[in-house]
Design an enzyme around this catalytic site. Structure first.
Site, PDB file in Angstrom:
ATOM      1  N   GLY A 217     -15.884  -3.669 -20.820  1.00 29.53           N
ATOM      2  CA  GLY A 217     -16.415  -2.321 -20.628  1.00 29.53           C
ATOM      3  C   GLY A 217     -17.628  -2.304 -19.713  1.00 29.53           C
ATOM      4  O   GLY A 217     -17.847  -3.238 -18.946  1.00 29.53           O
ATOM      5  N   ALA A 218     -18.404  -1.202 -19.801  1.00 26.03           N
ATOM      6  CA  ALA A 218     -19.517  -0.956 -18.869  1.00 26.03           C
ATOM      7  C   ALA A 218     -18.976  -1.126 -17.447  1.00 26.03           C
ATOM      8  O   ALA A 218     -19.501  -1.900 -16.635  1.00 26.03           O
ATOM      9  CB  ALA A 218     -20.703  -1.875 -19.150  1.00 26.03           C
ATOM     10  N   LEU A 219     -17.910  -0.401 -17.177  1.00 25.09           N
ATOM     11  CA  LEU A 219     -17.147  -0.603 -15.938  1.00 25.09           C
ATOM     12  C   LEU A 219     -17.946  -0.211 -14.701  1.00 25.09           C
ATOM     13  O   LEU A 219     -18.690   0.762 -14.703  1.00 25.09           O
ATOM     14  CB  LEU A 219     -15.848   0.212 -15.993  1.00 25.09           C
ATOM     15  CG  LEU A 219     -14.919  -0.100 -17.172  1.00 25.09           C
ATOM     16  CD1 LEU A 219     -13.644   0.732 -17.059  1.00 25.09           C
ATOM     17  CD2 LEU A 219     -14.582  -1.580 -17.244  1.00 25.09           C
TER      18      LEU A 219
ATOM     19  N   GLY B 120     -16.832  -3.305  -9.335  1.00 22.06           N
ATOM     20  CA  GLY B 120     -16.129  -4.591  -9.382  1.00 22.06           C
ATOM     21  C   GLY B 120     -14.880  -4.494 -10.251  1.00 22.06           C
ATOM     22  O   GLY B 120     -13.785  -4.902  -9.840  1.00 22.06           O
ATOM     23  N   HIS B 121     -15.021  -3.898 -11.444  1.00 24.38           N
ATOM     24  CA  HIS B 121     -13.854  -3.733 -12.330  1.00 24.38           C
ATOM     25  C   HIS B 121     -12.810  -2.821 -11.676  1.00 24.38           C
ATOM     26  O   HIS B 121     -11.608  -3.090 -11.733  1.00 24.38           O
ATOM     27  CB  HIS B 121     -14.262  -3.067 -13.652  1.00 24.38           C
ATOM     28  CG  HIS B 121     -15.157  -3.895 -14.514  1.00 24.38           C
ATOM     29  ND1 HIS B 121     -16.444  -3.539 -14.802  1.00 24.38           N
ATOM     30  CD2 HIS B 121     -14.944  -5.063 -15.164  1.00 24.38           C
ATOM     31  CE1 HIS B 121     -16.991  -4.437 -15.590  1.00 24.38           C
ATOM     32  NE2 HIS B 121     -16.106  -5.391 -15.821  1.00 24.38           N
TER      33      HIS B 121
ATOM     34  N   GLY C  62     -12.128 -11.374 -11.969  1.00 25.11           N
ATOM     35  CA  GLY C  62     -13.020 -11.438 -10.815  1.00 25.11           C
ATOM     36  C   GLY C  62     -13.517 -12.857 -10.566  1.00 25.11           C
ATOM     37  O   GLY C  62     -13.732 -13.631 -11.502  1.00 25.11           O
ATOM     38  N   GLU C  63     -13.704 -13.165  -9.294  1.00 25.83           N
ATOM     39  CA  GLU C  63     -14.195 -14.514  -8.942  1.00 25.83           C
ATOM     40  C   GLU C  63     -15.686 -14.683  -9.191  1.00 25.83           C
ATOM     41  O   GLU C  63     -16.220 -15.767  -9.019  1.00 25.83           O
ATOM     42  CB  GLU C  63     -13.872 -14.817  -7.469  1.00 25.83           C
ATOM     43  CG  GLU C  63     -12.408 -15.109  -7.249  1.00 25.83           C
ATOM     44  CD  GLU C  63     -12.097 -15.563  -5.831  1.00 25.83           C
ATOM     45  OE1 GLU C  63     -12.983 -15.455  -4.962  1.00 25.83           O
ATOM     46  OE2 GLU C  63     -10.962 -16.004  -5.611  1.00 25.83           O
TER      47      GLU C  63
ATOM     48  N   SER D 133     -21.909  -5.957 -15.204  1.00 26.36           N
ATOM     49  CA  SER D 133     -22.364  -4.947 -16.176  1.00 26.36           C
ATOM     50  C   SER D 133     -23.818  -5.209 -16.558  1.00 26.36           C
ATOM     51  O   SER D 133     -24.553  -4.296 -16.923  1.00 26.36           O
ATOM     52  CB  SER D 133     -21.487  -4.994 -17.420  1.00 26.36           C
ATOM     53  OG  SER D 133     -20.139  -4.857 -17.051  1.00 26.36           O
TER      54      SER D 133
END
Ligand code: PAF
Length: 282
Positions: free
Chosen positions: A31-33, A36-37, A149-150, A188
């Site tokens: 969460g806390a998108l 990046g998300h 994600g990298e 986040s």
């Protein structure tokens, strides 16, 4: 938008989708998108008919109670953000009880040493916690592809290893790091930084870029010493580790081999917040 909080119901739903020949992407998140998300979600949408986004702050991957408690939780905002992206998203937002059924522990994995360095050295049990939740999510959703994600590159390699040792037939996809305008890797946790620190945190990425420029002419130890000296002089950032490592084995690069891929990895504290980043060197 469909929001599931039960494993069984989500599993029934994705099984039905598969029967209808719909492909499924999975984007696990806590969460806390942020952007990046959303870039992971967009990539997943471009490659699948349907995307499951999980939102679950996983307690077993936190080694510090305080860090778990302070982890940002912005569920309503997250849902609004996802609604704006596409109608082909479903959300899985379970409770801790639904996931762990009263037994909040991790499986002990054998990650071939990938978990013994860098993040693993500084965050006891972290990767067993990540492995446990990601395995459960993969088995529940049974996606065609899962996206990570990298920024958490070590995590990505460990998830690949977990999928290999558990014979999980789901494709694990790594996606490039998204950065804030000053170069700070999106996370986040950035929400917890002061405005000044956040603006100056491009220093971390800039340092990695200089390391990349010097890679090939300076030794790995010479670069590491230079990075340490830069952080010693900086009033806002405390370096936890800087490591140049082989991209696949994550072992520290003592002697550079021509046919191997290397990355620089870094962990830094700022305003009491732990930030990580990495950059491919060759
Ligand atoms: O990268 C994260 O946000 C988490 O580690 C993950 C993969 C969602 C597992 O909780």
């Amino acid at each position: 938008m469909k929001i599931f909080d039960r494993k069984k119901e989500l599993n029934n739903f994705t099984a039905k989708q598969r029967k209808e020949d719909h492909t499924i992407g999975l984007v696990p998140t806590m969460g806390a998108l942020h952007t990046g998300h959303i870039s992971l979600v967009k990539k997943a949408l471009s490659e699948n008919d349907l995307v499951v986004v999980s939102i679950f702050v996983n307690p077993t991957q936190f080694d510090k109670k305080d860090d778990l408690e302070k982890y940002p939780r912005t569920f309503d905002k997250d849902i609004e953000l996802l609604k704006q992206v596409s109608d082909n998203i479903v959300v899985f937002a379970p409770t801790v009880d639904e996931i762990y059924e009263g037994n909040i522990t991790s499986e002990a994995y054998q990650f071939d040493g990938l978990d013994k360095v860098m993040e693993g050295e500084f965050r006891t049990g972290h990767f067993d916690g990540v492995g446990t939740i990601v395995e459960l999510l993969l088995r529940t959703v049974a996606p065609d592809k899962a996206y990570f994600g990298e920024k958490d590159f070590q995590q990505l390699q460990i998830i690949r290893k977990m999928a290999e040792i558990k014979n999980l037939p789901y494709e694990i996809i790594g996606c490039p790091i998204e950065r804030e305008p000053h170069g700070l890797a999106m996370s986040s946790r950035n929400e917890r930084l002061s405005k000044e620190t956040r603006e100056q945190a491009g220093f971390i990425h800039n340092t990695l870029q200089t390391a990349k420029t010097d890679f090939g002419t300076k030794s790995a130890i010479g670069i590491a010493d230079w990075v340490k000296a830069q952080f010693e002089q900086h009033p806002l950032f405390d370096l936890e580790y800087f490591e140049i490592a082989d991209e696949n084995t994550l072992t520290p690069a003592l002697k550079i081999q021509n046919n191997q891929k290397y990355r620089a990895f870094i962990a830094v504290y700022a305003d009491g917040v732990r930030l990580i980043d990495n950059l491919r060197l060759n």
